[in-house]
Design an enzyme around this catalytic site. Sequence first.
Site, PDB file in Angstrom:
ATOM      1  N   LYS A 186     -15.113  29.913  43.572  1.00 25.62           N
ATOM      2  CA  LYS A 186     -15.526  30.637  42.558  1.00 25.62           C
ATOM      3  C   LYS A 186     -17.031  30.916  42.914  1.00 25.62           C
ATOM      4  O   LYS A 186     -17.855  31.951  42.905  1.00 25.62           O
ATOM      5  CB  LYS A 186     -15.466  30.351  41.067  1.00 25.62           C
ATOM      6  CG  LYS A 186     -13.969  30.273  40.795  1.00 25.62           C
ATOM      7  CD  LYS A 186     -14.008  29.823  39.321  1.00 25.62           C
ATOM      8  CE  LYS A 186     -14.146  28.254  39.181  1.00 25.62           C
ATOM      9  NZ  LYS A 186     -13.487  27.401  39.445  1.00 25.62           N
ATOM     10  N   ARG A 191     -10.468  17.570  35.498  1.00 26.34           N
ATOM     11  CA  ARG A 191     -10.827  18.780  35.501  1.00 26.34           C
ATOM     12  C   ARG A 191      -9.732  19.739  36.096  1.00 26.34           C
ATOM     13  O   ARG A 191      -9.667  20.839  35.144  1.00 26.34           O
ATOM     14  CB  ARG A 191     -12.046  19.021  36.601  1.00 26.34           C
ATOM     15  CG  ARG A 191     -13.425  18.784  36.243  1.00 26.34           C
ATOM     16  CD  ARG A 191     -14.416  18.301  37.189  1.00 26.34           C
ATOM     17  NE  ARG A 191     -14.637  19.553  38.026  1.00 26.34           N
ATOM     18  CZ  ARG A 191     -15.173  19.489  39.379  1.00 26.34           C
ATOM     19  NH1 ARG A 191     -15.532  18.303  39.721  1.00 26.34           N
ATOM     20  NH2 ARG A 191     -15.319  20.552  40.022  1.00 26.34           N
ATOM     21  N   ARG A 209     -22.169  16.440  43.572  1.00 28.86           N
ATOM     22  CA  ARG A 209     -22.221  16.596  42.057  1.00 28.86           C
ATOM     23  C   ARG A 209     -21.643  15.097  41.496  1.00 28.86           C
ATOM     24  O   ARG A 209     -20.733  14.827  41.945  1.00 28.86           O
ATOM     25  CB  ARG A 209     -21.388  17.754  41.581  1.00 28.86           C
ATOM     26  CG  ARG A 209     -22.288  19.021  41.485  1.00 28.86           C
ATOM     27  CD  ARG A 209     -21.250  20.522  41.420  1.00 28.86           C
ATOM     28  NE  ARG A 209     -20.421  20.201  40.385  1.00 28.86           N
ATOM     29  CZ  ARG A 209     -19.590  20.990  40.329  1.00 28.86           C
ATOM     30  NH1 ARG A 209     -19.796  22.305  40.550  1.00 28.86           N
ATOM     31  NH2 ARG A 209     -18.562  21.043  39.303  1.00 28.86           N
ATOM     32  N   ARG A 266     -17.921  18.609  49.189  1.00 24.34           N
ATOM     33  CA  ARG A 266     -19.004  19.633  48.880  1.00 24.34           C
ATOM     34  C   ARG A 266     -20.370  19.027  48.567  1.00 24.34           C
ATOM     35  O   ARG A 266     -20.446  17.787  48.208  1.00 24.34           O
ATOM     36  CB  ARG A 266     -18.773  20.355  47.484  1.00 24.34           C
ATOM     37  CG  ARG A 266     -19.631  21.083  46.902  1.00 24.34           C
ATOM     38  CD  ARG A 266     -19.214  21.939  45.785  1.00 24.34           C
ATOM     39  NE  ARG A 266     -18.588  21.172  44.759  1.00 24.34           N
ATOM     40  CZ  ARG A 266     -17.812  21.840  43.624  1.00 24.34           C
ATOM     41  NH1 ARG A 266     -17.916  23.183  43.623  1.00 24.34           N
ATOM     42  NH2 ARG A 266     -17.193  20.873  42.818  1.00 24.34           N
ATOM     43  N   ARG A 273     -13.318  29.938  29.703  1.00 25.69           N
ATOM     44  CA  ARG A 273     -12.651  28.920  30.215  1.00 25.69           C
ATOM     45  C   ARG A 273     -11.454  28.586  29.300  1.00 25.69           C
ATOM     46  O   ARG A 273     -10.796  27.460  29.519  1.00 25.69           O
ATOM     47  CB  ARG A 273     -13.598  27.548  30.358  1.00 25.69           C
ATOM     48  CG  ARG A 273     -14.113  27.291  31.918  1.00 25.69           C
ATOM     49  CD  ARG A 273     -14.267  25.809  31.780  1.00 25.69           C
ATOM     50  NE  ARG A 273     -14.299  25.226  33.030  1.00 25.69           N
ATOM     51  CZ  ARG A 273     -15.153  25.359  34.126  1.00 25.69           C
ATOM     52  NH1 ARG A 273     -16.165  26.145  33.996  1.00 25.69           N
ATOM     53  NH2 ARG A 273     -15.388  24.407  35.078  1.00 25.69           N
TER      54      ARG A 273
HETATM   55  P1  AP5 Z   1     -17.034  26.102  45.221  1.00 27.53           P
HETATM   56  O1  AP5 Z   1     -17.601  27.648  45.306  1.00 27.53           O
HETATM   57  O2  AP5 Z   1     -18.202  25.448  44.812  1.00 27.53           O
HETATM   58  O3  AP5 Z   1     -15.673  26.007  44.310  1.00 27.53           O
HETATM   59  P2  AP5 Z   1     -15.872  26.413  42.551  1.00 27.53           P
HETATM   60  O4  AP5 Z   1     -14.669  27.091  42.258  1.00 27.53           O
HETATM   61  O5  AP5 Z   1     -17.028  27.115  42.256  1.00 27.53           O
HETATM   62  O6  AP5 Z   1     -15.494  24.887  42.170  1.00 27.53           O
HETATM   63  P3  AP5 Z   1     -16.644  24.139  40.971  1.00 27.53           P
HETATM   64  O7  AP5 Z   1     -16.041  22.787  41.415  1.00 27.53           O
HETATM   65  O8  AP5 Z   1     -17.698  24.400  40.795  1.00 27.53           O
HETATM   66  O9  AP5 Z   1     -15.406  24.497  39.600  1.00 27.53           O
HETATM   67  P4  AP5 Z   1     -15.554  23.799  38.553  1.00 27.53           P
HETATM   68  O10 AP5 Z   1     -15.069  24.917  37.500  1.00 27.53           O
HETATM   69  O11 AP5 Z   1     -14.845  22.646  38.310  1.00 27.53           O
HETATM   70  O12 AP5 Z   1     -17.114  23.478  38.114  1.00 27.53           O
HETATM   71  P5  AP5 Z   1     -18.353  24.199  37.058  1.00 27.53           P
HETATM   72  O13 AP5 Z   1     -19.473  23.874  37.691  1.00 27.53           O
HETATM   73  O14 AP5 Z   1     -17.850  25.508  36.844  1.00 27.53           O
HETATM   74  O15 AP5 Z   1     -16.122  25.702  46.621  1.00 27.53           O
HETATM   75  C1  AP5 Z   1     -15.826  24.356  46.566  1.00 27.53           C
HETATM   76  C2  AP5 Z   1     -16.168  23.641  48.046  1.00 27.53           C
HETATM   77  O16 AP5 Z   1     -15.308  24.486  48.987  1.00 27.53           O
HETATM   78  C3  AP5 Z   1     -17.508  23.976  48.571  1.00 27.53           C
HETATM   79  O17 AP5 Z   1     -17.850  23.015  49.410  1.00 27.53           O
HETATM   80  C4  AP5 Z   1     -17.433  25.286  49.450  1.00 27.53           C
HETATM   81  O18 AP5 Z   1     -18.674  25.199  50.475  1.00 27.53           O
HETATM   82  C5  AP5 Z   1     -16.235  25.337  49.968  1.00 27.53           C
HETATM   83  N1  AP5 Z   1     -15.407  26.321  49.951  1.00 27.53           N
HETATM   84  C6  AP5 Z   1     -15.508  27.522  49.393  1.00 27.53           C
HETATM   85  N2  AP5 Z   1     -14.666  28.403  49.753  1.00 27.53           N
HETATM   86  C7  AP5 Z   1     -14.301  28.034  50.920  1.00 27.53           C
HETATM   87  C8  AP5 Z   1     -13.237  28.744  51.767  1.00 27.53           C
HETATM   88  N3  AP5 Z   1     -12.879  29.714  51.563  1.00 27.53           N
HETATM   89  N4  AP5 Z   1     -12.934  28.150  52.985  1.00 27.53           N
HETATM   90  C9  AP5 Z   1     -13.352  26.717  53.092  1.00 27.53           C
HETATM   91  N5  AP5 Z   1     -14.215  26.026  52.226  1.00 27.53           N
HETATM   92  C10 AP5 Z   1     -14.756  26.708  51.132  1.00 27.53           C
HETATM   93  O19 AP5 Z   1     -18.120  23.224  35.820  1.00 27.53           O
HETATM   94  C11 AP5 Z   1     -18.540  21.889  35.896  1.00 27.53           C
HETATM   95  C12 AP5 Z   1     -18.478  21.406  34.446  1.00 27.53           C
HETATM   96  O20 AP5 Z   1     -19.137  21.956  33.413  1.00 27.53           O
HETATM   97  C13 AP5 Z   1     -17.083  21.442  33.642  1.00 27.53           C
HETATM   98  O21 AP5 Z   1     -16.282  20.418  34.014  1.00 27.53           O
HETATM   99  C14 AP5 Z   1     -17.382  21.359  32.221  1.00 27.53           C
HETATM  100  O22 AP5 Z   1     -17.574  20.144  31.901  1.00 27.53           O
HETATM  101  C15 AP5 Z   1     -18.768  22.240  32.164  1.00 27.53           C
HETATM  102  N6  AP5 Z   1     -18.417  23.732  31.892  1.00 27.53           N
HETATM  103  C16 AP5 Z   1     -18.567  24.582  32.830  1.00 27.53           C
HETATM  104  N7  AP5 Z   1     -18.513  26.044  32.170  1.00 27.53           N
HETATM  105  C17 AP5 Z   1     -18.124  25.507  30.972  1.00 27.53           C
HETATM  106  C18 AP5 Z   1     -17.537  26.650  29.859  1.00 27.53           C
HETATM  107  N8  AP5 Z   1     -17.379  27.844  30.191  1.00 27.53           N
HETATM  108  N9  AP5 Z   1     -16.940  25.818  28.947  1.00 27.53           N
HETATM  109  C19 AP5 Z   1     -17.281  24.358  28.703  1.00 27.53           C
HETATM  110  N10 AP5 Z   1     -17.637  23.756  29.806  1.00 27.53           N
HETATM  111  C20 AP5 Z   1     -18.002  24.206  31.055  1.00 27.53           C
HETATM  112 MG    MG Z   2     -18.796  26.665  41.016  1.00 29.17          MG
END
Ligand code: AP5
Ligand code: MG
Length: 225
Positions: free
Chosen positions: A19, A176, A165, A132, A94
């Site tokens: 994402k 998660r 991270r 990552r 979410r």
């Molecule tokens: P990446 O693009 O980083 O993936 P992502 O979908 O963004 O995954 P996240 O782990 O960031 O999502 P998340 O929802 O767990 O975390 P968030 O920060 O939102 O890609 C992943 C890896 O793959 C990278 O290394 C990339 O280079 C590689 N890659 C990408 N595309 C590829 C491809 N096509 N081929 C090969 N490799 C590829 O949330 C973190 C925490 O924050 C949550 O757990 C929660 O505690 C809190 N939080 C965040 N938002 C909320 C909310 N709305 N409400 C409540 N709590 C929240």
């Molecule tokens: Mg992300």
Amino acid sequence: MTQAQRMYLVLLGVPGAGKGTQARLLEEALGIPQISTGDLFRYNLKNQTELGLLAKSYMDRGDLVPDEVTIRMVEERLARPDCARGAIFDGFPRNLTQAVALDRLTAAGGGIHKAPLVHLEDEEAMRRITGRRVCRTCGAVYHVEFNPPKSPGVCDLDGGELYQRDDDKPETVRNRLYVYYKQTSPLVGYYFAKGLLVQVDGAQPIETVQAQLLELLGVKTPLQG
Ligand code: AP5
Ligand code: MG
Ligand code: ZN
């Protein structure tokens, strides 16, 4: 789109689906900002704000930060002038409470335009998260194997230090994923029922996923002429 209308996109997908990677590319292609609640919490944590310290206790476990604070943070972010033409939401909403709040926040601008789901199997998502690396200064996302920086440990864009991270430990990632299926996955049905869901296979290379997303959004890439 009329002048009052804005383009609001909601990116859906399991943790690690890509994402953030796709949202940053869409930001460049469409000229509207990415709003990642995860990035906003990490930014607050880096600056030791009250919000950052509160969020940390939830993020360390892989649980959701309470809706009230999350929604207020998004509302404030959306009020900034760079969102005048819309926004790309990444990691928000979410759960259903957040989705309903977002409908309210975007109603005056025409509501959500599309909700692209980046589909990826859990096993592959785990593999991606393990490798990552994120830039400490600009938040750019890399992968040691799939999307490496030009020189190891250093951001291509600004020379910032790349780090892993805190919530990318396997046991936190498993929670998660659990939280995703329990609380976030119902949003797939929510946006499908509204006729807004589009799907892309996230297992493809980054550029292919991006090209397909742009096509689904009706945006022509330079290659397509
Ligand atoms: P990446 O693009 O980083 O993936 P992502 O979908 O963004 O995954 P996240 O782990 O960031 O999502 P998340 O929802 O767990 O975390 P968030 O920060 O939102 O890609 C992943 C890896 O793959 C990278 O290394 C990339 O280079 C590689 N890659 C990408 N595309 C590829 C491809 N096509 N081929 C090969 N490799 C590829 O949330 C973190 C925490 O924050 C949550 O757990 C929660 O505690 C809190 N939080 C965040 N938002 C909320 C909310 N709305 N409400 C409540 N709590 C929240
Ligand atoms: Mg992300
Ligand atoms: Zn950087």
